[in-house]
Motif scaffolding. Structure first.
Motif, PDB file in Angstrom:
ATOM      1  N   UNK A  56     -20.720  -1.024   8.163  1.00  0.00           N
ATOM      2  CA  UNK A  56     -19.635  -1.975   7.886  1.00  0.00           C
ATOM      3  C   UNK A  56     -18.740  -2.092   9.114  1.00  0.00           C
ATOM      4  N   UNK A  57     -18.297  -3.321   9.402  1.00  0.00           N
ATOM      5  CA  UNK A  57     -17.422  -3.561  10.552  1.00  0.00           C
ATOM      6  C   UNK A  57     -15.964  -3.360  10.144  1.00  0.00           C
ATOM      7  N   UNK A  58     -15.326  -2.367  10.700  1.00  0.00           N
ATOM      8  CA  UNK A  58     -13.923  -2.070  10.399  1.00  0.00           C
ATOM      9  C   UNK A  58     -13.175  -1.811  11.701  1.00  0.00           C
ATOM     10  N   UNK A  59     -12.101  -2.581  12.004  1.00  0.00           N
ATOM     11  CA  UNK A  59     -11.633  -3.758  11.269  1.00  0.00           C
ATOM     12  C   UNK A  59     -12.491  -4.986  11.616  1.00  0.00           C
ATOM     13  N   UNK A  60     -12.490  -5.952  10.726  1.00  0.00           N
ATOM     14  CA  UNK A  60     -13.320  -7.144  10.887  1.00  0.00           C
ATOM     15  C   UNK A  60     -12.548  -8.262  11.570  1.00  0.00           C
ATOM     16  N   UNK A  61     -13.157  -8.859  12.586  1.00  0.00           N
ATOM     17  CA  UNK A  61     -12.607 -10.053  13.239  1.00  0.00           C
ATOM     18  C   UNK A  61     -13.700 -11.115  13.237  1.00  0.00           C
ATOM     19  N   UNK A  62     -13.436 -12.224  12.540  1.00  0.00           N
ATOM     20  CA  UNK A  62     -14.500 -13.215  12.353  1.00  0.00           C
ATOM     21  C   UNK A  62     -13.919 -14.527  11.847  1.00  0.00           C
ATOM     22  N   UNK A  63     -14.433 -15.634  12.365  1.00  0.00           N
ATOM     23  CA  UNK A  63     -14.171 -16.955  11.791  1.00  0.00           C
ATOM     24  C   UNK A  63     -15.374 -17.328  10.944  1.00  0.00           C
ATOM     25  N   UNK A  64     -15.178 -17.476   9.646  1.00  0.00           N
ATOM     26  CA  UNK A  64     -16.291 -17.633   8.725  1.00  0.00           C
ATOM     27  C   UNK A  64     -15.994 -18.726   7.707  1.00  0.00           C
ATOM     28  N   UNK A  65     -17.061 -19.379   7.235  1.00  0.00           N
ATOM     29  CA  UNK A  65     -16.947 -20.442   6.241  1.00  0.00           C
ATOM     30  C   UNK A  65     -17.876 -20.157   5.064  1.00  0.00           C
ATOM     31  N   UNK A  66     -17.403 -20.436   3.872  1.00  0.00           N
ATOM     32  CA  UNK A  66     -18.232 -20.361   2.676  1.00  0.00           C
ATOM     33  C   UNK A  66     -18.314 -21.738   2.032  1.00  0.00           C
ATOM     34  N   UNK A  67     -19.503 -22.155   1.637  1.00  0.00           N
ATOM     35  CA  UNK A  67     -19.670 -23.433   0.934  1.00  0.00           C
ATOM     36  C   UNK A  67     -20.334 -23.136  -0.411  1.00  0.00           C
ATOM     37  N   UNK A  68     -19.573 -23.330  -1.492  1.00  0.00           N
ATOM     38  CA  UNK A  68     -20.071 -23.073  -2.844  1.00  0.00           C
ATOM     39  C   UNK A  68     -20.249 -24.389  -3.584  1.00  0.00           C
ATOM     40  N   UNK A  86     -18.877 -29.602  -4.389  1.00  0.00           N
ATOM     41  CA  UNK A  86     -19.088 -28.601  -3.344  1.00  0.00           C
ATOM     42  C   UNK A  86     -17.769 -28.388  -2.625  1.00  0.00           C
ATOM     43  N   UNK A  87     -17.454 -27.134  -2.350  1.00  0.00           N
ATOM     44  CA  UNK A  87     -16.174 -26.823  -1.709  1.00  0.00           C
ATOM     45  C   UNK A  87     -16.416 -25.923  -0.500  1.00  0.00           C
ATOM     46  N   UNK A  88     -15.820 -26.301   0.600  1.00  0.00           N
ATOM     47  CA  UNK A  88     -15.891 -25.520   1.839  1.00  0.00           C
ATOM     48  C   UNK A  88     -14.598 -24.748   2.016  1.00  0.00           C
ATOM     49  N   UNK A  89     -14.712 -23.444   2.232  1.00  0.00           N
ATOM     50  CA  UNK A  89     -13.548 -22.588   2.451  1.00  0.00           C
ATOM     51  C   UNK A  89     -13.683 -21.874   3.781  1.00  0.00           C
ATOM     52  N   UNK A  90     -12.780 -22.173   4.713  1.00  0.00           N
ATOM     53  CA  UNK A  90     -12.754 -21.505   6.019  1.00  0.00           C
ATOM     54  C   UNK A  90     -11.764 -20.348   5.988  1.00  0.00           C
ATOM     55  N   UNK A  91     -12.142 -19.223   6.592  1.00  0.00           N
ATOM     56  CA  UNK A  91     -11.238 -18.091   6.744  1.00  0.00           C
ATOM     57  C   UNK A  91     -11.269 -17.636   8.201  1.00  0.00           C
ATOM     58  N   UNK A  92     -10.096 -17.463   8.777  1.00  0.00           N
ATOM     59  CA  UNK A  92      -9.982 -16.855  10.106  1.00  0.00           C
ATOM     60  C   UNK A  92      -9.452 -15.447   9.905  1.00  0.00           C
ATOM     61  N   UNK A 341     -14.424 -20.127  -2.375  1.00  0.00           N
ATOM     62  CA  UNK A 341     -14.953 -21.471  -2.584  1.00  0.00           C
ATOM     63  C   UNK A 341     -15.448 -21.635  -4.017  1.00  0.00           C
ATOM     64  N   UNK A 342     -16.132 -20.609  -4.527  1.00  0.00           N
ATOM     65  CA  UNK A 342     -16.623 -20.657  -5.903  1.00  0.00           C
ATOM     66  C   UNK A 342     -15.462 -20.704  -6.897  1.00  0.00           C
ATOM     67  N   UNK A 343     -14.433 -19.927  -6.639  1.00  0.00           N
ATOM     68  CA  UNK A 343     -13.257 -19.921  -7.516  1.00  0.00           C
ATOM     69  C   UNK A 343     -12.557 -21.273  -7.503  1.00  0.00           C
TER      70      UNK A 343
END
Length: 386
Positions: A56-68, A86-92, A341-343
């Motif tokens: 596991x990456x600790x601490x995590x640094x990532x720009x990520x997107x989820x599409x549900x 369909x919903x796209x959720x970006x997290x930085x 995104x699912x929520x």
């Protein structure tokens, strides 16, 4: 039940009690036997490299997107009404802290024939997912990883009968949408671009399929991770037992916290690759399973590429990101952006919107509003042509 010249009543309650008393010991014995087999084979799977540990990456640094995606159908007007979104959720994420978010969405609400509506909704969701992906790729600030919950590519079994003209048209349209996306953007996506965006699909389909591939004569040709040959030969002898235990039960038993299965190319499972469209089929598809926690569900990861395009290190890094994006160890947990995104699609899942849509459609039909507008237009058009 007839007993001699008399009939004896047997209530459902008596039948249930008898079945429980007689069947319970047998069921427990079978479950115990399967669990002992899983305990016995688990070390062999780890020693052979089929089950691998991920950090596991600790601490995590990532720009990520989820599409549900989500959909809801209700019977109406001799067919069905559906809502699909369909919903796209970006997290930085910076050092384990989410400091920026963004959402984009697409929704489709319409009526349809009640003929294989599941396939129609699948085609709609895949089209929506690729539309959101295309918008994402046109932006300046792109994520490093995109996680989607729909398949990246169709299978031949998805093709409907040609007699279902509308559904068959949807299928062809979906195939063309997938083909267009990968032709236009292949060079922007990993592994075809070493600095490109990673796009992966996570789902629960083809559970445990890696175990069937272990007996293939072409295992080395399609396995991305190296395996210990001696251990694999012993596992091959246990395949019949694996089938009896059930690959899903086995996968749940041998995948523990922060582990994954060996990655393999889809061609390992079948000599007749039946993925569609053909253009993307030729790019290759790789699969592996992973599990983030003891209570989370094992999931299948699907990504585009051949064995030569992916290496053990890149698979480990990808899985490490996926596992690090879990914040809770619960049955329904998902990587954080995909869960958000699912929520966010809860309004569609509850069916409130489609029920309102149905009631409004019924009101308009009763009041004949649409028919009167059409009649006015037809009359007016007729006068213009006199």
């Amino acid at each position: 039940m007839e007993h001699g010249d008399k009939k004896r009543d047997i209530s459902i309650a008596n039948s249930l009690v008898a079945k429980i008393q007689l069947g319970l010991p047998s069921t427990v014995a079978k479950l115990g036997s399967k669990m002992r087999f899983i305990d016995q084979i688990a070390p062999k799977l780890r020693n052979s490299g089929v089950i691998r540990t991920v950090t596991k990456k600790v601490p995590l640094t990532l720009n990520v997107t989820g599409i549900a995606t989500a959909s809801k159908t209700i019977p109406a007007f001799g067919g069905i009404l559906y809502s699909a979104g369909a919903l796209r959720q970006d997290l930085s994420i910076q050092d384990g802290v989410v400091y920026q978010t963004f959402q984009d969405s697409l929704v489709d609400i319409d009526e349809a024939d009640d003929v294989d509506v599941t396939k129609k909704l699948k085609f709609i969701h895949i089209n929506q997912m690729y539309d959101l992906l295309e918008e994402l790729l046109n932006e300046v600030n792109r994520p490093e990883l995109v996680i989607v919950d729909t398949p990246l590519i169709l299978e031949r079994s998805d093709e409907p009968l040609e007699s279902y003209e509308e559904l068959h048209f949807d299928y062809i349209s979906c195939k063309e949408r997938i083909k267009h996306f990968w032709k236009e953007h292949k060079h922007e996506i990993y592994p075809f671009n070493s600095n490109g965006i990673k796009i992966v699909s996570v789902s629960s389909k083809r559970f445990g399929s890696v175990f069937y591939g272990l007996t293939s004569e072409q295992t080395d040709k399609y396995m991305i991770d190296s395996l210990v040959t001696q251990e694999i030969s012993e596992l091959s002898m246990s395949l019949d037992k694996i089938k009896k235990v059930g690959v899903k039960k086995l996968l749940n038993g041998v995948l523990t916290r922060r582990t994954r299965t060996a990655a393999y190319e889809f061609d390992l499972l079948t000599s007749d690759n039946r993925l569609e469209p053909q253009f993307v089929r030729e790019l290759g598809v790789i699969n592996f399973h992973f599990r983030a926690g003891m209570r989370t569900m094992p999931l299948l990861v699907e990504a585009i590429g051949h064995k030569g395009d992916w290496q053990t290190e890149s698979i480990d890094q990808l899985t490490s990101y996926l596992i690090s994006l879990y914040t809770i160890d619960q049955l329904k947990a998902l990587p954080l952006p995909l869960w958000y995104a699912s929520y966010g699609l809860k309004a569609i899942k509850t069916g409130t919107i489609i029920q309102y849509y149905k009631s409004q459609a019924q009101e308009m039909i009763k009041s004949e509003k649409v028919e009167s507008v059409w009649t006015e237009e037809v009359d007016l058009f007729g006068e213009d042509n006199l």
